[in-house]
Design an enzyme around this catalytic site. Structure first.
Site, short mmCIF file in Angstrom:
data_model
loop_
_atom_site.label_atom_id
_atom_site.label_comp_id
_atom_site.label_asym_id
_atom_site.label_seq_id
_atom_site.Cartn_x
_atom_site.Cartn_y
_atom_site.Cartn_z
N GLY A 21 0.76 -1.11 -0.03
CA GLY A 21 0.00 0.25 0.02
C GLY A 21 0.97 1.15 -0.12
O GLY A 21 2.14 1.15 0.17
N GLU A 29 5.69 -2.69 -6.52
CA GLU A 29 5.75 -3.78 -5.72
C GLU A 29 6.05 -5.03 -6.63
O GLU A 29 6.62 -6.11 -6.20
CB GLU A 29 4.62 -4.42 -4.75
CG GLU A 29 4.48 -3.18 -3.64
CD GLU A 29 5.72 -3.35 -2.70
OE1 GLU A 29 6.35 -4.12 -2.55
OE2 GLU A 29 5.76 -2.15 -2.07
N ASP A 34 -7.87 3.41 15.21
CA ASP A 34 -6.52 2.96 15.36
C ASP A 34 -6.13 1.70 14.72
O ASP A 34 -5.17 1.07 14.91
CB ASP A 34 -6.43 2.45 16.93
CG ASP A 34 -6.62 3.55 17.79
OD1 ASP A 34 -6.00 4.65 17.51
OD2 ASP A 34 -7.39 3.42 19.03
N GLU A 68 10.96 -9.70 -0.19
CA GLU A 68 9.90 -9.58 0.94
C GLU A 68 8.61 -9.77 0.32
O GLU A 68 7.76 -9.96 1.29
CB GLU A 68 9.98 -8.05 1.57
CG GLU A 68 11.29 -7.72 1.72
CD GLU A 68 11.96 -8.58 3.03
OE1 GLU A 68 11.21 -9.09 3.72
OE2 GLU A 68 13.29 -8.78 2.93
#
Lengths: 300, 300
Positions: free
Chosen positions: B63, B83, B101, B132
């Site tokens: 993102g 990516e 949160d 990754e």
DNA sequence: CCAATAGTGTCTATGAGACAATATCAG
DNA sequence: CTGATATTGTCTCATAGACACTATTGG
């Protein structure tokens, strides 16, 4: 170990400095609300007349910016409260609109919500606030929709309080005898305001179209129709059928609709029959209570 | 008239001063991408291992923040490019997540997108970037899903390049003979990484679950399945059936599936039969071309 | 009785699940 | 021929559209 920690700390600082709010230009984010209701077989939508630039005099959806300490849905609820005084209304996220120039003033991304308001609730709240909010009939056309309202266009030079729908229509406040309760789909009105897509501010016509498509697509497979019921604990299948008529913009065959509801909701226990029927003009109608989830099996 | 103008000007100034970016605390807005693909009857999802706090070592969706001059979808495309190096991939907005949160670092609202990547495209791109990013098998369980990957967990102390799926699995690059092409639903792997919801950072497990539900709900009523095809101009009904298997997590009966596609796509002209069949192990399979919209009637 | 609304039943077409049967290739 | 995959067909059940029919109230 120490080296790894400092590496991580460095990265975290990097992140925070890079993304500290206010450090670089970011979009603002707002929430718009589509306040839908039904009356008879007519779908209703609340719009606000803009008194400011841009799009002065055009119609738009109520909305507001999302604060730092509220969710998008809370912002939508807050907007609903501010514009209509209503709380506890069922809402559902529709879509997030993010075109660069959707608002000419500044970059605003909008998370839109559909609010499904029972007619009875809205009846005591319409004419809402400063007379700028008007409840429109939604009428499907070949290429989308138009919006119609019976109310007389207010004189905007005064700019304070125009006629509100409740004042103009003089609606009765008693539900079962309301003249429109069992009516067919909306017909062309002979007076009042006709709002086409071009009369709608920002990209809100696109938002409305998206909402209509979404509701039509979902009502047969979800329980959203029940949110429009005046009384979820005592409704008739005709009440429900008119809601489906309004949302889908088509008349539903009485028998087929009853069978549909029976299969999906009665045999599954999602609605159950009440003792008391509701009396009206003809044969009394059985009333039902909406349960929602199947309560047959207790939670483990 | 003059009075009215100054009133408007006052209001506009009021608006701009009140909502000038940076003047008060606002949420940041980002876009997360769910990179899905299929291989045989297995649904694949790309996750990234976090190397930074918070959630260091856990897995998350790719993102990035939405810039001032790009739409949410453009930000998602940019993330996909960064990516995976891929462009021109079909994407669809999923949902906007806005819990206060959901990111412990700061207030971030996320507009999530589903990217539907053909297996062939992803095959040349996996092991992507710094090792990754890992392509996981999505396995449905009673209460949701788990993610599995054959790859051997890289040694993170080195922290530079772990083994990538392509290196470990040694996948053949020739499509028709790939051993898994016609396999059933994924079975438990005997080695590799198992990722449960608790191993997923932020609220991304919830996002993934929402995406899975959405795709299952939409694939039978929309054309999203076709986005996973390696070649939209020459695919077999078996190719398509395996995609439906992967997305819905169930095996589809061959005959019933053919009838389903015939009714929805062939008789409507949304896919048309090609001249050449595709040869393989058994009887050659007819290939089809995806048209999409019904081209029978010319645009008016 | 009639008007009005509620509710049931019936015929039919369509779509989908289960599963059997046939077709066409490689070897 | 056999093995493997593609393609068609058949039986059955569930669902929905169209529409006729019955039921229960008020007047």
């Amino acid at each position: 170990m120490i080296s790894e920690l400092s590496e991580d700390q460095k990265k975290e600082q990097e992140f925070l400095s890079k993304y500290d709010p206010g450090e670089y230009e970011r979009p603002s984010i707002a929430s718009d609300v589509l306040v839908f209701s039904t009356e008879g077989s007519v779908l209703k939508l609340l719009l606000i007349r803009r008194n400011d630039y841009p799009f002065k005099g055009k119609w738009c959806l109520p909305g507001s910016f999302i604060g730092a300490n509220e969710t998008a849905e809370e912002a939508a609820s807050r907007t609903l409260l501010k514009e209509t005084g209503m709380t506890g209304i069922a809402m559902e996220q529709l879509y997030t609109f993010s075109k660069i120039d959707r608002d000419p003033r500044m970059r605003i991304i909008s998370v839109s919500y559909i609010a499904m308001v029972p007619n009875r609730v809205l009846r005591f709240r319409k004419g809402i606030r400063d007379g700028e909010a008007v409840l429109f009939d939604v009428v499907r056309t070949g290429d989308g929709f138009v919006l119609m309202s019976d109310f007389e266009e207010p004189d905007l030079s005064g700019a304070e309080r125009g006629a509100t729908p409740s004042e103009v229509q003089g609606q009765a406040t008693v539900l079962p005898e309301t003249k429109d309760r069992n009516t067919a789909l909306p017909e062309a009105k002979t007076h009042g305001v006709l709002v086409r897509k071009g009369d709608i501010a920002f990209d809100h016509a696109e938002i409305i179209q998206t909402a209509l498509d979404r509701m039509v697509g979902k009502i047969d497979y979800t329980d959203i129709g029940f949110h429009f019921l005046d009384d979820k604990d005592a409704f008739t299948l005709t009440d429900l059928r008119l809601i489906y008529n309004a949302v889908k913009g088509v008349e539903h065959d009485i028998g087929n609709f009853r069978r549909f509801i029976k299969n999906r909701y009665i045999v599954t226990g999602k609605i159950i029959n009440n003792r008391e029927d509701r009396k009206g003009f003809g044969r009394p109608a059985a009333t039902y209570r909406y349960i929602g989830v199947n309560r047959q099996q207790p939670a483990k």
